[in-house]
Design a protein around this motif. Structure first.
Motif, PDB file in Angstrom:
ATOM      1  N   ASN A 195       0.741  -1.220   0.004  1.00 58.63           N
ATOM      2  CA  ASN A 195      -0.011   0.029   0.257  1.00 58.63           C
ATOM      3  C   ASN A 195       0.987   1.061   0.096  1.00 58.63           C
ATOM      4  O   ASN A 195       2.011   1.200   0.096  1.00 58.63           O
ATOM      5  CB  ASN A 195      -0.962  -0.057   1.304  1.00 58.63           C
ATOM      6  CG  ASN A 195      -0.186   0.087   2.426  1.00 58.63           C
ATOM      7  OD1 ASN A 195       0.679   0.455   2.645  1.00 58.63           O
ATOM      8  ND2 ASN A 195      -0.951  -0.461   3.620  1.00 58.63           N
ATOM      9  N   LEU A 206      -5.439  -2.735  -3.685  1.00 60.10           N
ATOM     10  CA  LEU A 206      -4.764  -1.653  -2.787  1.00 60.10           C
ATOM     11  C   LEU A 206      -3.517  -1.314  -3.078  1.00 60.10           C
ATOM     12  O   LEU A 206      -2.795  -0.661  -2.412  1.00 60.10           O
ATOM     13  CB  LEU A 206      -4.722  -2.438  -1.483  1.00 60.10           C
ATOM     14  CG  LEU A 206      -6.128  -2.562  -0.746  1.00 60.10           C
ATOM     15  CD1 LEU A 206      -6.212  -3.313   0.636  1.00 60.10           C
ATOM     16  CD2 LEU A 206      -6.977  -1.355  -0.670  1.00 60.10           C
ATOM     17  N   ARG A 208      -0.316   0.515  -4.290  1.00 59.22           N
ATOM     18  CA  ARG A 208       0.111   1.939  -4.646  1.00 59.22           C
ATOM     19  C   ARG A 208       1.353   2.093  -4.316  1.00 59.22           C
ATOM     20  O   ARG A 208       1.934   1.471  -3.251  1.00 59.22           O
ATOM     21  CB  ARG A 208      -0.997   2.761  -3.469  1.00 59.22           C
ATOM     22  CG  ARG A 208      -2.361   2.573  -3.562  1.00 59.22           C
ATOM     23  CD  ARG A 208      -2.893   3.509  -4.717  1.00 59.22           C
ATOM     24  NE  ARG A 208      -4.381   3.213  -4.776  1.00 59.22           N
ATOM     25  CZ  ARG A 208      -5.258   2.307  -5.036  1.00 59.22           C
ATOM     26  NH1 ARG A 208      -4.599   1.117  -5.570  1.00 59.22           N
ATOM     27  NH2 ARG A 208      -6.544   2.514  -4.934  1.00 59.22           N
TER      28      ARG A 208
END
Length: 237
Positions: A195, A206, A208
């Motif tokens: 994340n 999720l 990122r």
């Protein structure tokens, strides 16, 4: 390059054909130059000297030499159609150092015309990209400098940001259940997900990137050549 005799003769007539502007951008590391022109010819791309120039809304200014000793620094503004130029800017260091040639000819000398002649041109302007002035969803604006006017040039040509990578990370599509790489410039294709804080996650939606050097190491390893476009070794003085 000097003006051809055919163009000189044609410009001395009472009626003058339309002047066609052709732009060539030779990007180091790209397979071939990018050929563009401000508008189509009869609704189709412009062909000249066997090259196809794709119509893209663009405008330029400042090519002329003023005679005061200062070299011209043209400004080229190109519409960011289909994010083409954003992709080029992201992938090739803001295009800094790329050679830009402006070729001008008359419509009568284009390929397919009765007087077609690839050598019939006005003097060809040769410049290099000095820096990117603007980049947004609408346009990319570049400042050029003469190819032989490199005095006082600063390296690198793009903005130095210490702790934030400017690569564009992949995006997960919940509609397809896969990652979309159409606009991505980061070369990460791995199946490990993290994340934005750098914590491992199992859900790919999720995934990122926090744009930090640590995020790059999580994906590529400590011993790998990292593709970060940040400058972690710089300091403030």
């Amino acid at each position: 390059m000097t003006q051809s005799a055919k163009v000189t003769g044609a410009t001395q007539k009472l009626t003058l054909d339309a002047i066609v502007e052709l732009i060539e951008i030779d990007i180091d590391g790209f397979s071939e130059p990018v050929y563009i022109t401000p508008g189509p010819l009869n609704g189709a791309p412009v062909k000249f000297g066997g090259k196809i120039y794709h119509p893209v809304p663009l405008e330029s200014r400042g090519w002329e030499t003023n005679g005061q000793g200062q070299m011209p620094r043209p400004i080229v503004r190109v519409a960011n159609t289909n994010n083409l130029f954003s992709g080029l800017v992201q992938n090739f260091d803001d295009l800094v150092g790329s050679e830009v040639r402006r070729v001008r000819t008359l419509a009568r000398f284009l390929d397919g015309q009765p007087d077609a002649d690839p050598n019939a041109t006005f003097p060809v302007d040769v410049f290099r990209v000095e820096r990117k002035l603007t980049q947004n969803k609408l346009l990319v604006e570049l400042e050029l400098t003469a190819a032989f006017d490199q005095e006082d040039r600063k390296l690198p040509g793009r903005q130095v940001i210490r702790n934030t990578c400017t690569q564009r990370y992949r995006a997960y599509s919940t509609a397809t259940g896969t990652f979309n790489y159409d606009r991505a410039t980061c070369p990460y294709f791995g199946s490990k997900y993290f994340n934005i804080s750098g914590a491992p996650v199992s859900d790919p939606s999720l995934d990122r990137c926090g744009k930090r050097l640590s995020d790059c190491k999580l994906r590529f390893g400590n011993n790998a050549t990292l593709p970060t476009r940040a400058f972690p070794g710089t300091g403030k003085y």
